[in-house]
Design a protein around this motif. Structure first.
Motif, PDB file in Angstrom:
ATOM      1  N   ARG A 171       1.084  -1.096  -0.156  1.00  0.00           N
ATOM      2  CA  ARG A 171      -0.179   0.196  -0.076  1.00  0.00           C
ATOM      3  C   ARG A 171       0.944   1.401   0.302  1.00  0.00           C
ATOM      4  N   LYS A 172       1.724   1.323   0.605  1.00  0.00           N
ATOM      5  CA  LYS A 172       3.351   2.887   0.589  1.00  0.00           C
ATOM      6  C   LYS A 172       3.874   2.306   0.034  1.00  0.00           C
ATOM      7  N   ASN A 173       4.482   1.695  -0.916  1.00  0.00           N
ATOM      8  CA  ASN A 173       5.092   1.152  -2.154  1.00  0.00           C
ATOM      9  C   ASN A 173       3.915   1.847  -3.664  1.00  0.00           C
ATOM     10  N   LEU A 174       3.375   1.315  -3.638  1.00  0.00           N
ATOM     11  CA  LEU A 174       1.953   2.343  -4.759  1.00  0.00           C
ATOM     12  C   LEU A 174       1.519   3.850  -3.800  1.00  0.00           C
ATOM     13  N   GLY A 175       1.456   3.901  -2.997  1.00  0.00           N
ATOM     14  CA  GLY A 175       1.122   5.438  -2.816  1.00  0.00           C
ATOM     15  C   GLY A 175       1.870   6.525  -3.687  1.00  0.00           C
ATOM     16  N   LYS A 176       3.087   5.779  -2.600  1.00  0.00           N
ATOM     17  CA  LYS A 176       4.085   6.930  -3.011  1.00  0.00           C
ATOM     18  C   LYS A 176       5.075   6.604  -4.421  1.00  0.00           C
ATOM     19  N   ALA A 177       4.328   5.663  -4.990  1.00  0.00           N
ATOM     20  CA  ALA A 177       5.294   5.470  -7.271  1.00  0.00           C
ATOM     21  C   ALA A 177       4.044   6.431  -7.315  1.00  0.00           C
ATOM     22  N   GLY A 178       2.564   5.883  -6.745  1.00  0.00           N
ATOM     23  CA  GLY A 178       1.311   7.310  -7.685  1.00  0.00           C
ATOM     24  C   GLY A 178       1.582   8.550  -6.938  1.00  0.00           C
ATOM     25  N   ARG A 179       2.183   8.894  -6.257  1.00  0.00           N
ATOM     26  CA  ARG A 179       2.737  10.181  -5.782  1.00  0.00           C
ATOM     27  C   ARG A 179       4.041  11.068  -6.755  1.00  0.00           C
ATOM     28  N   ASP A 180       5.097   9.865  -7.401  1.00  0.00           N
ATOM     29  CA  ASP A 180       5.672  10.681  -7.877  1.00  0.00           C
ATOM     30  C   ASP A 180       5.448  10.802  -9.029  1.00  0.00           C
ATOM     31  N   VAL A 181       4.785  10.009  -9.181  1.00  0.00           N
ATOM     32  CA  VAL A 181       3.813   9.871 -11.339  1.00  0.00           C
ATOM     33  C   VAL A 181       3.704  11.167 -11.580  1.00  0.00           C
ATOM     34  N   ILE A 182       2.275  11.954 -10.322  1.00  0.00           N
ATOM     35  CA  ILE A 182       1.615  13.249 -10.647  1.00  0.00           C
ATOM     36  C   ILE A 182       2.854  14.090 -10.041  1.00  0.00           C
ATOM     37  N   VAL A 183       3.238  14.189  -9.162  1.00  0.00           N
ATOM     38  CA  VAL A 183       4.149  15.345  -8.868  1.00  0.00           C
ATOM     39  C   VAL A 183       5.627  15.227 -10.407  1.00  0.00           C
ATOM     40  N   GLN A 184       5.845  14.685 -10.647  1.00  0.00           N
ATOM     41  CA  GLN A 184       7.029  14.298 -12.240  1.00  0.00           C
ATOM     42  C   GLN A 184       5.910  14.595 -13.034  1.00  0.00           C
ATOM     43  N   ARG A 185       4.739  15.118 -13.484  1.00  0.00           N
ATOM     44  CA  ARG A 185       3.597  15.121 -14.386  1.00  0.00           C
ATOM     45  C   ARG A 185       2.928  16.446 -13.963  1.00  0.00           C
ATOM     46  N   HIS A 186       3.360  16.639 -13.031  1.00  0.00           N
ATOM     47  CA  HIS A 186       2.172  18.261 -13.239  1.00  0.00           C
ATOM     48  C   HIS A 186       3.225  18.929 -11.695  1.00  0.00           C
ATOM     49  N   ASP A 187       4.379  18.988 -12.456  1.00  0.00           N
ATOM     50  CA  ASP A 187       5.731  20.027 -11.598  1.00  0.00           C
ATOM     51  C   ASP A 187       5.172  21.118 -11.881  1.00  0.00           C
ATOM     52  N   PRO A 188       4.861  22.402 -11.412  1.00  0.00           N
ATOM     53  CA  PRO A 188       4.730  23.791 -11.212  1.00  0.00           C
ATOM     54  C   PRO A 188       5.511  24.598 -12.648  1.00  0.00           C
ATOM     55  N   GLN A 189       6.575  23.754 -12.467  1.00  0.00           N
ATOM     56  CA  GLN A 189       7.615  24.737 -13.203  1.00  0.00           C
ATOM     57  C   GLN A 189       7.623  24.599 -14.516  1.00  0.00           C
ATOM     58  N   ASN A 190       6.991  22.898 -14.383  1.00  0.00           N
ATOM     59  CA  ASN A 190       6.723  22.443 -15.973  1.00  0.00           C
ATOM     60  C   ASN A 190       4.909  22.979 -16.157  1.00  0.00           C
ATOM     61  N   GLU A 191       4.089  22.936 -15.526  1.00  0.00           N
ATOM     62  CA  GLU A 191       3.094  23.902 -15.846  1.00  0.00           C
ATOM     63  C   GLU A 191       3.104  24.951 -16.591  1.00  0.00           C
ATOM     64  N   LEU A 192       4.039  26.192 -15.423  1.00  0.00           N
ATOM     65  CA  LEU A 192       4.201  27.096 -15.825  1.00  0.00           C
ATOM     66  C   LEU A 192       4.504  27.506 -17.428  1.00  0.00           C
ATOM     67  N   ASN A 193       5.932  26.522 -17.844  1.00  0.00           N
ATOM     68  CA  ASN A 193       6.600  26.742 -18.929  1.00  0.00           C
ATOM     69  C   ASN A 193       5.433  25.661 -20.085  1.00  0.00           C
ATOM     70  N   GLU A 194       5.125  25.441 -19.874  1.00  0.00           N
ATOM     71  CA  GLU A 194       3.805  24.723 -20.765  1.00  0.00           C
ATOM     72  C   GLU A 194       3.015  25.939 -21.319  1.00  0.00           C
ATOM     73  N   ASN A 195       2.235  26.445 -19.944  1.00  0.00           N
ATOM     74  CA  ASN A 195       1.357  27.715 -20.222  1.00  0.00           C
ATOM     75  C   ASN A 195       1.861  28.622 -20.840  1.00  0.00           C
TER      76      ASN A 195
END
Length: 69
Positions: free
Chosen positions: A33-57
């Motif tokens: 449960r903890k491993n899947l939760g951490k891995a899922g969070r890591d995917v979100i953080v990588q894909r939706h990094d605020p700086q990357n979102e700003l650059n794309e916008n």
């Protein structure tokens, strides 16, 4: 993107037994449960990094402004 067993659990639509089985597995296995939760969070953080979102916008706005001119 969820990868079954890597960062989440994928259950086929309408597979109630599969959903129950996956939920029970996660309830019983703290490490999984903890491993899947951490891995899922890591995917979100990588894909939706605020700086990357700003650059794309900014790229999108610049493209739109060029089309208007």
């Amino acid at each position: 993107m969820i990868e079954d067993g890597k960062n989440g659990k994928l259950i086929p639509v309408n597979d109630v037994d599969g959903l129950v089985e996956a939920a029970n597995e996660l309830l019983e296995d703290d490490v999984l449960r903890k491993n899947l939760g951490k891995a899922g969070r890591d995917v979100i953080v990588q894909r939706h990094d605020p700086q990357n979102e700003l650059n794309e916008n900014l790229k999108l706005y610049q493209k739109l402004l060029k089309q208007k001119l």
